[in-house]
Design an enzyme around this catalytic site. Sequence first.
Site, PDB file in Angstrom:
ATOM      1  N   ARG A   1       0.873  -1.177   0.000  1.00  0.00           N
ATOM      2  CA  ARG A   1       0.000   0.000   0.000  1.00  0.00           C
ATOM      3  C   ARG A   1       0.909   1.227   0.000  1.00  0.00           C
ATOM      4  NH1 ARG A   1      -3.407  -2.684  -1.672  1.00  0.00           N
ATOM      5  NH2 ARG A   1      -5.449  -3.191  -0.809  1.00  0.00           N
TER       6      ARG A   1
ATOM      7  N   HIS B   1      -1.151   0.267  -9.864  1.00  0.00           N
ATOM      8  CA  HIS B   1      -1.897  -0.711  -9.045  1.00  0.00           C
ATOM      9  C   HIS B   1      -2.449  -1.841  -9.926  1.00  0.00           C
ATOM     10  CE1 HIS B   1      -3.840  -0.995  -4.843  1.00  0.00           C
ATOM     11  NE2 HIS B   1      -3.781  -2.208  -5.391  1.00  0.00           N
TER      12      HIS B   1
ATOM     13  N   GLU C   1      -2.671   7.712  -4.582  1.00  0.00           N
ATOM     14  CA  GLU C   1      -3.081   7.118  -5.862  1.00  0.00           C
ATOM     15  C   GLU C   1      -4.569   7.285  -6.162  1.00  0.00           C
ATOM     16  OE1 GLU C   1      -1.997   2.925  -5.041  1.00  0.00           O
ATOM     17  OE2 GLU C   1      -4.119   2.458  -5.320  1.00  0.00           O
TER      18      GLU C   1
HETATM   19  P1  NAD Z   1      -1.304 -11.246   4.474  1.00  0.00           P
HETATM   20  O1  NAD Z   1      -2.261 -10.761   5.506  1.00  0.00           O
HETATM   21  O2  NAD Z   1      -1.337 -12.684   4.059  1.00  0.00           O
HETATM   22  O3  NAD Z   1       0.203 -10.951   4.955  1.00  0.00           O
HETATM   23  C1  NAD Z   1       0.618  -9.741   5.537  1.00  0.00           C
HETATM   24  C2  NAD Z   1       1.794 -10.063   6.449  1.00  0.00           C
HETATM   25  O4  NAD Z   1       2.312  -8.818   6.943  1.00  0.00           O
HETATM   26  C3  NAD Z   1       1.406 -10.916   7.662  1.00  0.00           C
HETATM   27  O5  NAD Z   1       2.256 -12.042   7.750  1.00  0.00           O
HETATM   28  C4  NAD Z   1       1.581  -9.962   8.832  1.00  0.00           C
HETATM   29  O6  NAD Z   1       2.003 -10.638  10.026  1.00  0.00           O
HETATM   30  C5  NAD Z   1       2.669  -9.043   8.296  1.00  0.00           C
HETATM   31  N1  NAD Z   1       2.801  -7.797   9.020  1.00  0.00           N
HETATM   32  C6  NAD Z   1       1.849  -7.120   9.720  1.00  0.00           C
HETATM   33  N2  NAD Z   1       2.400  -6.029  10.298  1.00  0.00           N
HETATM   34  C7  NAD Z   1       3.710  -6.036   9.954  1.00  0.00           C
HETATM   35  C8  NAD Z   1       4.804  -5.174  10.255  1.00  0.00           C
HETATM   36  N3  NAD Z   1       4.651  -4.092  11.030  1.00  0.00           N
HETATM   37  N4  NAD Z   1       6.022  -5.480   9.732  1.00  0.00           N
HETATM   38  C9  NAD Z   1       6.188  -6.573   8.971  1.00  0.00           C
HETATM   39  N5  NAD Z   1       5.194  -7.421   8.648  1.00  0.00           N
HETATM   40  C10 NAD Z   1       3.970  -7.151   9.136  1.00  0.00           C
HETATM   41  O7  NAD Z   1      -1.462 -10.268   3.231  1.00  0.00           O
HETATM   42  P2  NAD Z   1      -1.073 -10.547   1.695  1.00  0.00           P
HETATM   43  O8  NAD Z   1      -2.187 -11.221   1.010  1.00  0.00           O
HETATM   44  O9  NAD Z   1       0.301 -11.144   1.653  1.00  0.00           O
HETATM   45  O10 NAD Z   1      -1.016  -9.049   1.167  1.00  0.00           O
HETATM   46  C11 NAD Z   1      -0.063  -8.105   1.657  1.00  0.00           C
HETATM   47  C12 NAD Z   1      -0.499  -6.711   1.261  1.00  0.00           C
HETATM   48  O11 NAD Z   1      -0.389  -6.592  -0.168  1.00  0.00           O
HETATM   49  C13 NAD Z   1      -1.996  -6.431   1.551  1.00  0.00           C
HETATM   50  O12 NAD Z   1      -2.191  -5.941   2.843  1.00  0.00           O
HETATM   51  C14 NAD Z   1      -2.345  -5.407   0.516  1.00  0.00           C
HETATM   52  O13 NAD Z   1      -2.173  -4.120   1.087  1.00  0.00           O
HETATM   53  C15 NAD Z   1      -1.288  -5.612  -0.582  1.00  0.00           C
HETATM   54  N6  NAD Z   1      -1.887  -6.047  -1.866  1.00  0.00           N
HETATM   55  C16 NAD Z   1      -1.582  -5.343  -2.990  1.00  0.00           C
HETATM   56  C17 NAD Z   1      -2.103  -5.730  -4.217  1.00  0.00           C
HETATM   57  C18 NAD Z   1      -1.759  -5.007  -5.493  1.00  0.00           C
HETATM   58  O14 NAD Z   1      -2.443  -5.209  -6.505  1.00  0.00           O
HETATM   59  N7  NAD Z   1      -0.726  -4.176  -5.524  1.00  0.00           N
HETATM   60  C19 NAD Z   1      -2.957  -6.832  -4.272  1.00  0.00           C
HETATM   61  C20 NAD Z   1      -3.231  -7.543  -3.093  1.00  0.00           C
HETATM   62  C21 NAD Z   1      -2.693  -7.146  -1.894  1.00  0.00           C
END
Ligand code: NAD
Length: 337
Positions: free
Chosen positions: A234, A295, A263
């Site tokens: 994000r 995105h 964005e």
């Molecule tokens: P997820 O919930 O499976 O994994 C997120 C991980 O981040 C978890 O393991 C959590 O413990 C960890 N985390 C939380 N706080 C943290 C911190 N302070 N420091 C380090 N790690 C921390 O989520 P995901 O499915 O892997 O997605 C990750 C992120 O990707 C989503 O939150 C979303 O914002 C983003 N995303 C972007 C797109 C895109 O099109 N660009 C698409 C999907 C998701």
Amino acid sequence: MRVAVFSTKPHDRRFLDAANAENLHDLVFLEPRLSEATVALAAGSEAVCVFVNDRVDRTVIARLRDLGVRLLALRSAGFNHVDLAAAEAAGIAVGRVPAYSPHAVAEHTVALMLTLNRKTHRAYNRVREGNFALEGLLGFDLNGKTVGIVGTGLIGEIVATIMTGFGCQVVAHDPVPSPRCEAIGVRYLPIGDLLSQSDIVTLHCPLTPATHHLIDDHALATMKRGAMLINTSRGAVIDTRAVIRGLKDGRIGSLGLDVYEEEADLFFEDLSNHIIPDDVFARLLTFPNVLVTGHQAFFTEEALTAIAETTIANISAFERDGRPLHPVQPQAVRQGR
Ligand code: NAD
């Protein structure tokens, strides 16, 4: 159930119609984003369906409640754009798509790394203009380099696996280490050590109060000089102004972004005939070592199919049981998931 689908693009319509082929629900496709100005379009619908740049704040939620909306169906995994406490207080359930294709985002992340490293975006244009000079296209072997992954959830785990395949050393930071990552040799480090040891830093944590501007001037000062920074999580996980300072003084060697903190005013629209008023974003585009995509990391056939099918399943489950299949609870924010 009648559902007002905000921020509809042609692909949303195509995939949602396919998932709703049995006409389980009456989908009302609306092009505008959900905001205070457009919320009245939800009148007559029991559910609204939104994407990442729709604004679902306290005011909008109060209006939705007054219109009789009972379900907010997110076409995304992330839910930082929704005031969950306000939704709970208004009695509006929130459902999301927890995993649609982590591969889509992980693979796009690696595409950004490879492009920035081997400068294929610049080579493409040069060759088309008959310029076959190699000056400025020098890259490095990924093999043997250290990749730091911040957040090893669904997406970060896959990035770890792919980068291990390139022969990289993978280090990670996550409050909840992944056994799958540990099994392939990923070493968990405090964030400062990850930043100081990594040749490439890639962000895969959610946006929470704890991760807002995680990459700021202080973090940049800790990073290896010339390191690559990638953000497909994000936008606001990065302080963009600080990153521009890092690019100008050479601390950041290259930057790949699929997300940007402001964005919502730019992405998903064709603005090619408009002046971009955002000077910070415009400055980013002037660097030869910056690559921005709008995105699109999630944007694969498989992911859009899964998003549409899970969204319809959330709506059907809510109609049947009064609860979406994949509810988002307010405490999820506090847990950072
Ligand atoms: P997820 O919930 O499976 O994994 C997120 C991980 O981040 C978890 O393991 C959590 O413990 C960890 N985390 C939380 N706080 C943290 C911190 N302070 N420091 C380090 N790690 C921390 O989520 P995901 O499915 O892997 O997605 C990750 C992120 O990707 C989503 O939150 C979303 O914002 C983003 N995303 C972007 C797109 C895109 O099109 N660009 C698409 C999907 C998701």
